[in-house]
Design a protein around this motif. Structure first.
Motif, short mmCIF file in Angstrom:
data_model
loop_
_atom_site.label_atom_id
_atom_site.label_comp_id
_atom_site.label_asym_id
_atom_site.label_seq_id
_atom_site.Cartn_x
_atom_site.Cartn_y
_atom_site.Cartn_z
N TRP A 76 0.61 -1.12 -0.03
CA TRP A 76 -0.14 0.05 -0.11
C TRP A 76 0.84 1.18 -0.06
CZ3 TRP A 76 -4.21 -1.60 -1.92
CH2 TRP A 76 -4.95 -2.49 -1.35
N PRO A 87 -6.44 8.08 -2.66
CA PRO A 87 -6.95 6.69 -2.89
C PRO A 87 -6.89 5.63 -1.76
CG PRO A 87 -5.71 7.77 -4.82
CD PRO A 87 -5.54 8.47 -3.80
N ARG A 91 -9.93 3.68 0.16
CA ARG A 91 -9.56 2.15 0.15
C ARG A 91 -9.68 1.79 1.68
NH1 ARG A 91 -5.73 -0.07 2.84
NH2 ARG A 91 -4.01 1.62 1.95
N GLY A 95 -13.09 -0.42 3.07
CA GLY A 95 -12.67 -1.74 3.65
C GLY A 95 -13.11 -1.88 4.90
N PHE A 122 -7.01 -4.03 5.12
CA PHE A 122 -7.62 -2.89 4.33
C PHE A 122 -7.40 -1.48 5.38
CE2 PHE A 122 -10.67 -5.87 2.29
CZ PHE A 122 -10.61 -5.23 0.94
#
Length: 407
Positions: A76, A87, A91, A95, A122
């Motif tokens: 990530w 982003p 995310r 999540g 996540f």
């Protein structure tokens, strides 16, 4: 209404994002902490467990989330340097909303384990918020800004266990999970529509390999030392997480008050930290963040030692309040020192490495704490934390000269 809108969305980009991300961190803190102090009690409700089985299963389920975070964080982080931090915020918030909401419907510890692992995969809202703000904030304001941002999570963490305790006491654990998932979905919406980032997407070929990136860091000893500090901080904090509500249950005679007192004990550090963290941030900008770091390590050593000798719930609550002082000094100072020693193009990855070290500590901590509690008693876990903090003091002493020069 227009004045409120101008206050919330006015000012420079870093000021607007700080307000929005503070609120997002606040909501994330609430979402993450509503149930976590009572997770061991929820696990106990899913079956018939012995003392050792409950301690072990609680440790595994606590650790599973952070194990997954440790595995995926570097990926990530690299993606954040390539695509941007917003982003990653989107995310993470979406999540977390889905996985936590689904926990309301589990019927076995294996289902809970899978969802906790997905939750870890996540995660990353707070770390990406810090990385975004570290890049866009003027250097002379970084201590105050990152200290203020940390209070968002702490304020939510403070309120979450109290709200969660009342929800659980009057409804059920499952209702708390459902509410948490809904809160995280609100964070997702706020992030999508209100967080702004000036970021030019980079090609994969423009992203420096890890080895070349590390060569660009002017003070690698400091960065490595802070990553180790982060790991120990999480290890000590999370080592008591699986047993905290169980320890409270030992000290509280009225069973109906266990969840309430567990919430108070869990949130007590935040009550102090929310007020003290910005003060430490500003003070660190003046006298040096390395001094604030030393204060935090020293206070935590004393408090965890005293916690090992507690005999009633009020002693635990008072000492947990003082833990808030050490937390207010430690977490922001580490983040500020990292941001000041990291090149802009590597910020996402360095903070992802920091999150990986957090996760490694958060994996080892619950497992070690559960094993110690199962073999001895709950108080021995506090003494284990003391030993870990001593290693942090040694690490600080090793890097003291570099930290002093860097400041």
């Amino acid at each position: 209404m227009s004045k409120l809108k101008n206050w919330f969305f006015g000012g420079e980009l870093w000021q607007r994002n700080l307000r929005i991300l503070w609120f997002g961190a606040f909501m994330t803190g609430i979402g993450a902490s509503i149930v976590s102090p009572f997770l061991s009690l929820f696990i106990d409700s899913l079956g018939n467990f012995t003392h050792k089985e409950l301690s072990f299963d609680s440790g595994i389920i606590f650790a599973s989330t952070y194990l997954m975070t440790a595995i995926v964080s570097p990926f990530w982080g690299k993606l954040a340097d390539q695509k941007g931090r917003k982003p990653m915020l989107i995310r993470a918030s979406l999540g977390m909303a889905i996985t936590i909401f689904l926990m309301a419907f589990v019927t076995s510890i294996w289902q809970l384990l899978v969802l906790r692992m997905l939750l870890g995969a996540f995660s990353g809202f707070t770390s990406n918020s810090i990385a975004l703000m570290a890049i866009i904030t003027p250097k002379e304001k970084s201590g105050q800004v990152l200290g203020t941002l940390s209070t968002g999570t702490v304020a939510g963490t403070l309120l979450g266990p109290i709200v969660g305790g009342m929800i659980v006491a009057h409804t059920s654990y499952r209702a708390a999970f459902a509410l948490t998932g809904s809160i995280m979905f609100l964070v997702f919406l706020l992030t999508v529509f209100f967080v702004k980032e000036k970021f030019e997407p980079k090609k994969k070929t423009d992203i420096l390999p890890a080895r070349d990136m590390l060569k660009k860091i002017t003070s690698p000893n400091i960065v490595i030392g802070m990553l180790f500090t982060t790991m120990i901080l999480q290890l000590t904090d999370k080592s008591i997480s699986p047993i905290l509500s169980l320890y409270v249950r030992e000290l509280v005679s009225n069973s109906q008050m266990v969840t309430i007192f567990s919430g108070i004990v869990a949130s007590a550090p935040g009550l102090v930290m929310i007020f003290v963290a910005p003060l430490f941030g500003r003070l660190g900008d003046k006298i040096g963040q390395y001094k604030i770091l030393f204060i935090g390590i020293s206070v935590s050593l004393i408090i965890y030692l005293l916690l090992g000798f507690t005999t009633n719930i009020w002693q635990v609550i008072i000492l947990r309040l003082f833990i808030g002082v050490s937390d207010a000094a430690l977490a922001p100072s580490v983040q500020i020192i990292l941001s000041r020693n990291t090149p802009i193009e590597a910020t996402g990855r360095i903070f992802s490495y920091n999150q990986t070290m957090q996760s490694i500590g958060a994996v080892i901590g619950p497992l070690a704490g559960s094993a110690i509690a199962a073999s001895f008693d709950y108080r021995m876990v506090f003494f284990f934390a003391v030993i870990c903090i001593i290693f942090n003091l040694i690490n600080y002493g090793t890097n003291f000269k570099h930290l002093k020069i860097q400041n």
